[in-house]
Design a protein around this motif. Structure first.
Motif, PDB file in Angstrom:
ATOM      1  N   LEU A  85       6.727 -10.248   5.588  1.00 17.80           N
ATOM      2  CA  LEU A  85       6.047  -8.959   5.632  1.00 17.80           C
ATOM      3  C   LEU A  85       6.608  -7.945   4.642  1.00 17.80           C
ATOM      4  O   LEU A  85       5.989  -6.916   4.384  1.00 17.80           O
ATOM      5  N   VAL A  86       7.770  -8.253   4.061  1.00 15.48           N
ATOM      6  CA  VAL A  86       8.502  -7.217   3.327  1.00 15.48           C
ATOM      7  C   VAL A  86       7.750  -6.730   2.085  1.00 15.48           C
ATOM      8  O   VAL A  86       7.745  -5.521   1.794  1.00 15.48           O
ATOM      9  N   LYS A  87       7.080  -7.600   1.361  1.00 10.10           N
ATOM     10  CA  LYS A  87       6.356  -7.159   0.169  1.00 10.10           C
ATOM     11  C   LYS A  87       5.223  -6.209   0.542  1.00 10.10           C
ATOM     12  O   LYS A  87       4.985  -5.198  -0.128  1.00 10.10           O
ATOM     13  N   GLU A  88       4.536  -6.535   1.616  1.00 12.17           N
ATOM     14  CA  GLU A  88       3.433  -5.682   2.068  1.00 12.17           C
ATOM     15  C   GLU A  88       3.947  -4.317   2.505  1.00 12.17           C
ATOM     16  O   GLU A  88       3.328  -3.281   2.217  1.00 12.17           O
ATOM     17  N   LEU A  89       5.096  -4.294   3.192  1.00 12.40           N
ATOM     18  CA  LEU A  89       5.637  -3.029   3.674  1.00 12.40           C
ATOM     19  C   LEU A  89       6.093  -2.132   2.533  1.00 12.40           C
ATOM     20  O   LEU A  89       5.751  -0.947   2.488  1.00 12.40           O
ATOM     21  N   PHE A  90       6.889  -2.681   1.610  1.00 13.31           N
ATOM     22  CA  PHE A  90       7.369  -1.864   0.489  1.00 13.31           C
ATOM     23  C   PHE A  90       6.220  -1.444  -0.423  1.00 13.31           C
ATOM     24  O   PHE A  90       6.277  -0.395  -1.050  1.00 13.31           O
ATOM     25  N   GLY A  91       5.202  -2.265  -0.489  1.00 13.05           N
ATOM     26  CA  GLY A  91       4.073  -1.965  -1.368  1.00 13.05           C
ATOM     27  C   GLY A  91       3.012  -1.096  -0.739  1.00 13.05           C
ATOM     28  O   GLY A  91       2.056  -0.695  -1.415  1.00 13.05           O
ATOM     29  N   ALA A  92       3.160  -0.764   0.551  1.00 12.97           N
ATOM     30  CA  ALA A  92       2.179   0.079   1.226  1.00 12.97           C
ATOM     31  C   ALA A  92       2.269   1.514   0.709  1.00 12.97           C
ATOM     32  O   ALA A  92       3.265   1.926   0.113  1.00 12.97           O
ATOM     33  N   ALA A  93       1.232   2.275   0.958  1.00 17.49           N
ATOM     34  CA  ALA A  93       1.175   3.660   0.484  1.00 17.49           C
ATOM     35  C   ALA A  93       1.643   4.618   1.574  1.00 17.49           C
ATOM     36  O   ALA A  93       1.275   4.493   2.739  1.00 17.49           O
ATOM     37  N   GLY A  94       2.500   5.574   1.163  1.00 15.89           N
ATOM     38  CA  GLY A  94       2.810   6.707   2.005  1.00 15.89           C
ATOM     39  C   GLY A  94       3.757   6.475   3.158  1.00 15.89           C
ATOM     40  O   GLY A  94       3.791   7.266   4.096  1.00 15.89           O
ATOM     41  N   LEU A  95       4.578   5.423   3.111  1.00 11.16           N
ATOM     42  CA  LEU A  95       5.543   5.182   4.174  1.00 11.16           C
ATOM     43  C   LEU A  95       6.899   5.777   3.810  1.00 11.16           C
ATOM     44  O   LEU A  95       7.214   5.977   2.636  1.00 11.16           O
ATOM     45  N   GLY A 133       5.102   1.128  -3.138  1.00 10.48           N
ATOM     46  CA  GLY A 133       3.736   1.630  -3.145  1.00 10.48           C
ATOM     47  C   GLY A 133       3.632   3.115  -3.437  1.00 10.48           C
ATOM     48  O   GLY A 133       4.605   3.869  -3.318  1.00 10.48           O
ATOM     49  N   PRO A 134       2.443   3.574  -3.803  1.00  7.07           N
ATOM     50  CA  PRO A 134       2.246   4.998  -4.129  1.00  7.07           C
ATOM     51  C   PRO A 134       2.525   5.889  -2.927  1.00  7.07           C
ATOM     52  O   PRO A 134       2.035   5.658  -1.821  1.00  7.07           O
TER      53      PRO A 134
END
Length: 402
Positions: A21-31, A50-51
């Motif tokens: 899940l780590v790539k999706e989490l770091f790449g998510a927006a606004g976290l 992520g942005p």
């Protein structure tokens, strides 16, 4: 995705990284993410953030330089014990994401080889998300979380993050031999990752009744146990186990390895009670005042202090303890790693007040009870032979201003 923009997350690093899940989490927006990812173990790049997402971590990586300049990565220069204090006092997390074993017959999911900050983060999180992975070994004396407590889950079938030390050269084996000669039977040992810790574990096979109290342990623990070097009656303690797939297989079901949170390993109050603690940490360079740089190479931030300063001070002040810094006398074309003063833009990760002994392949510099001038002389004595005369001249200039 279950995680919403603006939410605060904690994501473990080392062997606890939820790799599925780590790539999706770091790449998510606004976290807003706090993490303990480790350079060389859990790589993270600026472009992977992520942005609008901001990541806070203990360790700097060269690949995060752009993100640090832009503010999307915040390197917090503090030890593990200090980071724990921050987590306990800071705003609660909306989520703590942990990688765990499938639930046992009692509905408990083991954190397996890595605890670190996860127990504290789970206590400070409104909700826990579990990445349930059969590759996670079940460690009886590791933290666990009730499956029923998980507010969200996903199933994964991804291998745990691994670590391989690589080839160990003759100079490293000599450093390990010097250190092993300093450690008595019955001592408690702290080591990090790297070639020197790996070689030291091999050099200690002839010792007896050793105890492990360390921030991290790797494959060398297996050889120590097989050689009969460890105290079989002792609960060997660490915040994380990190190494080969064979190490995780060996760890599964073991009750003599206790994987505990930072609050049970790194705190000064804990370390004060560990008798004869020999803390062995590496450095990029040591200057003639005894200051140790663990973080900057050629003026660039490449890592963080981790738990080294916690253990160095704990061993230095504890009953019968010794704080040891180990490093090669030279590093490629960079010249002497014993230097007159720390390099430009470098930092003193470990204070000169927290160092007892410095070891290179050239020998042992015992700094205990020595004056400033005597310490410099001892350190020059373990520098590479070709560097000693220049270091002596440079020290004469420094000493003239003291």
């Amino acid at each position: 995705m279950i995680f919403r923009k603006g939410e605060r997350l904690f994501i473990p690093g080392a062997a606890g990284e939820p790799t599925a899940l780590v790539k999706e989490l770091f790449g998510a927006a606004g976290l807003d993410i706090t993490t303990s990812v480790v350079p060389g173990i859990n790589p993270l790049k600026s472009e992977a953030i992520g942005p609008g997402t901001q990541v806070t971590g203990l360790f700097m990586q060269p690949s995060l330089s752009e993100a640090q300049r832009s503010g999307s990565f915040r390197h917090i220069p503090q030890s593990y014990a200090a980071m724990l204090k921050q987590i306990e006092a800071d705003t609660p997390f909306d989520w703590c994401v942990v990688q765990v074993s499938p639930p046992d017959g009692r509905g408990r999911c083991s954190l397996g080889p890595a605890a670190e900050f996860a127990p504290a983060a789970m206590q400070r999180a409104r909700r826990i998300f579990g990445v349930i992975n059969p590759f996670v070994p079940v460690v009886p004396n590791a933290p666990f979380v009730e499956h029923a407590r998980l507010a969200g889950t996903m199933e994964a079938d991804t291998p745990i993050v691994t670590y391989a030390v690589g080839e160990v050269d003759s100079a490293t084996h000599m450093i390990a031999k010097h250190i092993a000669g300093l450690i008595p039977d019955g001592a408690a040992i702290q080591v990090g990752l790297g070639k020197v810790p790996h070689a030291l574990m091999q050099a200690l096979h002839g010792h007896r009744r050793l105890r492990i109290h360390s921030g991290m342990i790797s494959d060398g623990i297996i050889g120590l146990m097989q050689a009969g070097a460890l105290d079989e009656s002792h609960a060997h303690r660490t915040t994380a186990v990190l190494g080969s797939p064979a190490l995780y297989e060996w760890l599964d079901g073991r009750s003599d390895i206790h994987v505990r949170g930072v609050e049970e390993i790194h705190l000064p109050s804990v370390l004060a009670g560990v008798e004869r603690l020999f803390a062995v940490n590496s450095a990029l360079e040591v200057d003639l005042l005894g200051q140790c740089n663990l973080e900057h190479a050629n003026g660039r931030a490449v890592s963080g202090g981790g738990g080294a300063s916690d253990f160095a001070r704990g061993a230095r002040l504890g009953r019968g303890g010794v704080s040891i810094i180990a490093l090669p006398a030279t590093f490629g074309a960079a010249g002497s790693r014993i230097c007159p003063r720390l390099s430009n833009n470098a930092v003193a990760t470990i204070s000169r007040n927290d160092v007892d002994i410095v070891v290179t392949e050239e020998g042992i510099a015992d700094l205990r009870g020595k004056s400033v001038h005597e310490r410099a002389k001892a350190l020059i004595g373990v520098a590479a032979p070709g560097a000693r005369d220049p270091l002596s001249e440079q020290w004469a200039e420094i000493a003239g201003r003291l």
